[in-house]
Design a protein around this motif. Sequence first.
Motif, PDB file in Angstrom:
ATOM      1  N   TRP A 104      34.733  48.984  36.267  1.00  0.00           N
ATOM      2  CA  TRP A 104      35.865  49.901  36.271  1.00  0.00           C
ATOM      3  C   TRP A 104      35.384  51.302  35.931  1.00  0.00           C
ATOM      4  CZ3 TRP A 104      40.370  48.602  38.245  1.00  0.00           C
ATOM      5  CH2 TRP A 104      40.773  47.249  38.255  1.00  0.00           C
ATOM      6  N   LYS A 159      43.547  53.517  37.316  1.00  0.00           N
ATOM      7  CA  LYS A 159      44.774  53.779  38.071  1.00  0.00           C
ATOM      8  C   LYS A 159      44.487  54.439  39.410  1.00  0.00           C
ATOM      9  CE  LYS A 159      47.507  54.312  33.834  1.00  0.00           C
ATOM     10  NZ  LYS A 159      48.331  55.250  33.021  1.00  0.00           N
ATOM     11  N   VAL A 166      42.452  53.375  41.618  1.00  0.00           N
ATOM     12  CA  VAL A 166      42.172  52.393  42.670  1.00  0.00           C
ATOM     13  C   VAL A 166      43.473  52.110  43.420  1.00  0.00           C
ATOM     14  CG1 VAL A 166      41.371  50.064  43.165  1.00  0.00           C
ATOM     15  CG2 VAL A 166      40.327  51.362  41.296  1.00  0.00           C
ATOM     16  N   PRO A 167      43.487  52.298  44.735  1.00  0.00           N
ATOM     17  CA  PRO A 167      44.718  52.083  45.502  1.00  0.00           C
ATOM     18  C   PRO A 167      45.051  50.603  45.657  1.00  0.00           C
ATOM     19  CG  PRO A 167      42.909  52.585  46.983  1.00  0.00           C
ATOM     20  CD  PRO A 167      42.370  52.744  45.587  1.00  0.00           C
ATOM     21  N   GLN A 168      46.334  50.347  45.933  1.00  0.00           N
ATOM     22  CA  GLN A 168      46.750  48.987  46.267  1.00  0.00           C
ATOM     23  C   GLN A 168      46.373  48.690  47.721  1.00  0.00           C
ATOM     24  OE1 GLN A 168      47.479  47.269  43.920  1.00  0.00           O
ATOM     25  NE2 GLN A 168      48.877  48.203  42.462  1.00  0.00           N
ATOM     26  N   PRO A 169      46.119  47.443  48.113  1.00  0.00           N
ATOM     27  CA  PRO A 169      46.181  46.232  47.293  1.00  0.00           C
ATOM     28  C   PRO A 169      44.879  45.926  46.558  1.00  0.00           C
ATOM     29  CG  PRO A 169      45.749  45.609  49.546  1.00  0.00           C
ATOM     30  CD  PRO A 169      45.907  47.126  49.553  1.00  0.00           C
ATOM     31  N   ALA A 170      43.893  46.826  46.683  1.00  0.00           N
ATOM     32  CA  ALA A 170      42.590  46.569  46.056  1.00  0.00           C
ATOM     33  C   ALA A 170      42.727  46.443  44.541  1.00  0.00           C
ATOM     34  CB  ALA A 170      41.609  47.680  46.409  1.00  0.00           C
ATOM     35  N   ARG A 171      43.588  47.269  43.942  1.00  0.00           N
ATOM     36  CA  ARG A 171      43.714  47.229  42.485  1.00  0.00           C
ATOM     37  C   ARG A 171      44.234  45.874  42.015  1.00  0.00           C
ATOM     38  NH1 ARG A 171      47.436  49.125  38.385  1.00  0.00           N
ATOM     39  NH2 ARG A 171      46.274  49.858  36.555  1.00  0.00           N
ATOM     40  N   ASP A 172      45.213  45.323  42.712  1.00  0.00           N
ATOM     41  CA  ASP A 172      45.724  44.003  42.346  1.00  0.00           C
ATOM     42  C   ASP A 172      44.635  42.943  42.479  1.00  0.00           C
ATOM     43  OD1 ASP A 172      48.232  44.902  41.711  1.00  0.00           O
ATOM     44  OD2 ASP A 172      49.118  44.405  43.650  1.00  0.00           O
ATOM     45  N   ALA A 173      43.820  43.054  43.525  1.00  0.00           N
ATOM     46  CA  ALA A 173      42.747  42.074  43.735  1.00  0.00           C
ATOM     47  C   ALA A 173      41.708  42.167  42.624  1.00  0.00           C
ATOM     48  CB  ALA A 173      42.095  42.295  45.097  1.00  0.00           C
ATOM     49  N   LEU A 200      37.973  45.278  50.559  1.00  0.00           N
ATOM     50  CA  LEU A 200      39.290  45.819  50.215  1.00  0.00           C
ATOM     51  C   LEU A 200      39.193  47.261  49.737  1.00  0.00           C
ATOM     52  CD1 LEU A 200      41.285  43.005  48.361  1.00  0.00           C
ATOM     53  CD2 LEU A 200      41.953  44.227  50.428  1.00  0.00           C
TER      54      LEU A 200
END
Length: 317
Positions: free
Chosen positions: A172, A261, A263-270, A311
């Motif tokens: 991170w 924060k 990191v864009p979605q959907p990569a952040r969720d992954a 991703l």
Amino acid sequence: MAVAAEQAGTRLDRLLAGAIGTLSRSRVKALIEEGHVTRDGTVVTDPSESARAGARYTLLPPPPVAAAPQAQAMDLTILFEDRHLIVLDKPAGLVVHPAPGNLDGTLVNALLAHAGDELTGIGGEKRPGIVHRLDKDTSGVMVVAKSDTAHQALSAAFASRDLERAYLALVWGLPSPGSGEVDAPIGRHPMDRKRMAVVARNGKHALTRYATERGWGAGCALVRCNLATGRTHQIRVHMAHINHPLVGDPVYLRRLPGSAKAVPQPARDALLAFPRQALHAETLGFRHPVTGEMLRFHAPLPPDMQALLTLLDGNPS
């Protein structure tokens, strides 16, 4: 045993070890932590509990297990093999050698099925041929000895750090500077003995060299880490120490850096859902213990880590 009034307040592991007489205090402590002790019928898992007057404590040891691990056939990705050693690409999720909680289904069980009697007596009955290990959830290159000569030579090489070990870690945040060293001693965490930590006293010298391979804004980065020493959880501890914990680390990822924060979605969720530390032993280089030839092996990123990079690149499959 029933606790007498004069025994009340005694630390539980000390009390039981003294009463039993045939087990060390450390063994009793482990049995308590594993849930083999009850107080008046209720399981106790805290070795430091103060014994209560009148309470009855019962130790129910686990059933005995075979002294030597059994051969169990498994698919192994072999990178190199000769009469003296095996180099393989260990998958994440595979424990290296039998231990409480993982008495079979380990790499040692698989190696015994693969190499048979060639491993007998090499490196101890519980871990034949094992000269180093990777954490259960770390993937990548490992070398295993098949002969006493190889075991002794490889053990000496690991002890003297006369080899090359490079890991890829998805962390991170974006390290700044992009490359550098973390030179910080590592020892047991003063408050949690199951964790390691950078410590001010009684730690062992630990040095990790890192270089950022790729970055995705300020949110996360793929970092190459080279070990100059080989302490338990070294990369995980050192990267967390400089505020760049590994994605998915269940032990050392205590708090996300604010830059996560980005990191864009959907990569952040992954990344948040990744079920293990995103750490891969990519390269291992050493001299052959018998021929003296310089050997160097690479293992590609496993599919789960590669999927995260895809991703992050914005190209979900």
